[in-house]
Design a protein around this motif. Structure first.
Motif, PDB file in Angstrom:
ATOM      1  N   PHE A  93       0.834  -1.203   0.000  1.00 41.63           N
ATOM      2  CA  PHE A  93       0.000   0.000   0.000  1.00 41.63           C
ATOM      3  C   PHE A  93       0.867   1.250   0.000  1.00 41.63           C
ATOM      4  O   PHE A  93       0.699   2.139  -0.828  1.00 41.63           O
ATOM      5  CB  PHE A  93      -0.939   0.014   1.207  1.00 41.63           C
ATOM      6  CG  PHE A  93      -1.740   1.281   1.304  1.00 41.63           C
ATOM      7  CD1 PHE A  93      -2.908   1.435   0.575  1.00 41.63           C
ATOM      8  CD2 PHE A  93      -1.315   2.326   2.114  1.00 41.63           C
ATOM      9  CE1 PHE A  93      -3.650   2.618   0.646  1.00 41.63           C
ATOM     10  CE2 PHE A  93      -2.043   3.508   2.194  1.00 41.63           C
ATOM     11  CZ  PHE A  93      -3.208   3.651   1.458  1.00 41.63           C
ATOM     12  N   TYR A  94       1.804   1.318   0.937  1.00 45.01           N
ATOM     13  CA  TYR A  94       2.615   2.523   1.047  1.00 45.01           C
ATOM     14  C   TYR A  94       3.553   2.693  -0.147  1.00 45.01           C
ATOM     15  O   TYR A  94       3.782   3.814  -0.604  1.00 45.01           O
ATOM     16  CB  TYR A  94       3.356   2.565   2.382  1.00 45.01           C
ATOM     17  CG  TYR A  94       2.401   2.889   3.510  1.00 45.01           C
ATOM     18  CD1 TYR A  94       1.853   4.157   3.633  1.00 45.01           C
ATOM     19  CD2 TYR A  94       1.995   1.922   4.417  1.00 45.01           C
ATOM     20  CE1 TYR A  94       0.945   4.463   4.642  1.00 45.01           C
ATOM     21  CE2 TYR A  94       1.082   2.212   5.423  1.00 45.01           C
ATOM     22  CZ  TYR A  94       0.570   3.489   5.522  1.00 45.01           C
ATOM     23  OH  TYR A  94      -0.335   3.786   6.510  1.00 45.01           O
ATOM     24  N   ASP A  95       4.058   1.600  -0.683  1.00 36.93           N
ATOM     25  CA  ASP A  95       4.922   1.700  -1.862  1.00 36.93           C
ATOM     26  C   ASP A  95       4.138   2.153  -3.088  1.00 36.93           C
ATOM     27  O   ASP A  95       4.596   3.011  -3.835  1.00 36.93           O
ATOM     28  CB  ASP A  95       5.602   0.359  -2.168  1.00 36.93           C
ATOM     29  CG  ASP A  95       6.715   0.027  -1.199  1.00 36.93           C
ATOM     30  OD1 ASP A  95       7.154   0.932  -0.449  1.00 36.93           O
ATOM     31  OD2 ASP A  95       7.150  -1.141  -1.187  1.00 36.93           O
ATOM     32  N   PHE A  96       2.970   1.578  -3.298  1.00 36.88           N
ATOM     33  CA  PHE A  96       2.226   1.869  -4.519  1.00 36.88           C
ATOM     34  C   PHE A  96       1.375   3.124  -4.411  1.00 36.88           C
ATOM     35  O   PHE A  96       1.349   3.939  -5.324  1.00 36.88           O
ATOM     36  CB  PHE A  96       1.340   0.670  -4.903  1.00 36.88           C
ATOM     37  CG  PHE A  96       0.887   0.718  -6.332  1.00 36.88           C
ATOM     38  CD1 PHE A  96       1.713   0.259  -7.337  1.00 36.88           C
ATOM     39  CD2 PHE A  96      -0.344   1.252  -6.663  1.00 36.88           C
ATOM     40  CE1 PHE A  96       1.314   0.330  -8.667  1.00 36.88           C
ATOM     41  CE2 PHE A  96      -0.761   1.318  -7.985  1.00 36.88           C
ATOM     42  CZ  PHE A  96       0.077   0.852  -8.986  1.00 36.88           C
ATOM     43  N   TRP A  97       0.663   3.300  -3.303  1.00 32.83           N
ATOM     44  CA  TRP A  97      -0.230   4.450  -3.168  1.00 32.83           C
ATOM     45  C   TRP A  97       0.524   5.704  -2.727  1.00 32.83           C
ATOM     46  O   TRP A  97       0.426   6.745  -3.343  1.00 32.83           O
ATOM     47  CB  TRP A  97      -1.343   4.152  -2.160  1.00 32.83           C
ATOM     48  CG  TRP A  97      -2.590   3.623  -2.780  1.00 32.83           C
ATOM     49  CD1 TRP A  97      -3.712   4.345  -3.095  1.00 32.83           C
ATOM     50  CD2 TRP A  97      -2.874   2.283  -3.156  1.00 32.83           C
ATOM     51  NE1 TRP A  97      -4.651   3.519  -3.651  1.00 32.83           N
ATOM     52  CE2 TRP A  97      -4.179   2.249  -3.694  1.00 32.83           C
ATOM     53  CE3 TRP A  97      -2.161   1.095  -3.085  1.00 32.83           C
ATOM     54  CZ2 TRP A  97      -4.771   1.083  -4.155  1.00 32.83           C
ATOM     55  CZ3 TRP A  97      -2.748  -0.066  -3.547  1.00 32.83           C
ATOM     56  CH2 TRP A  97      -4.030  -0.065  -4.077  1.00 32.83           C
ATOM     57  N   THR A  98       1.237   5.588  -1.627  1.00 29.72           N
ATOM     58  CA  THR A  98       1.858   6.775  -1.045  1.00 29.72           C
ATOM     59  C   THR A  98       3.090   7.226  -1.825  1.00 29.72           C
ATOM     60  O   THR A  98       3.199   8.391  -2.190  1.00 29.72           O
ATOM     61  CB  THR A  98       2.220   6.515   0.425  1.00 29.72           C
ATOM     62  OG1 THR A  98       1.047   6.059   1.100  1.00 29.72           O
ATOM     63  CG2 THR A  98       2.721   7.767   1.106  1.00 29.72           C
TER      64      THR A  98
END
Length: 101
Positions: free
Chosen positions: A40-45
């Motif tokens: 999540f954090y790699d792709f979204w944020t």
């Protein structure tokens, strides 16, 4: 003289990022798809991606709208049960509200 105060809610008064993250994790899990907090954090944020791009990138064989709608339902529930303001923000808002719009 200050006449009004405007807050950007997310990241200032509350932090909804973890709620979005855990809602996606749960939504993917409902369809037996592994999805981690790190993803999540790699792709979204970090990348600024979205659910459609992620599903296409990972070649997930489910329409992204199904995952998105499931996530939205979970997220709305979490807003009512898990959302918390940052420490001290309620007091600051009450103080400002008493004196400014």
């Amino acid at each position: 003289m200050i006449k009004a105060i405007i807050f950007d809610m997310d990241g200032v008064i509350v932090d909804t990022e973890p709620l979005h993250c855990h809602s996606y994790i749960k939504a993917f899990k409902e369809y037996n798809i592994s999805f981690t907090e790190q993803e999540f954090y790699d792709f979204w944020t970090k990348k600024g991606g979205d659910i459609k791009e992620y599903v296409e990138y990972k070649k997930i064989p489910i329409d992204y709208k199904i995952i998105r709608d499931c996530k939205r339902k979970i997220y709305k529930e979490k807003l009512f049960t898990e959302l918390r303001t940052y420490d001290g923000m309620r007091d600051i808002i009450k103080l400002l509200f008493a004196n400014l719009p």
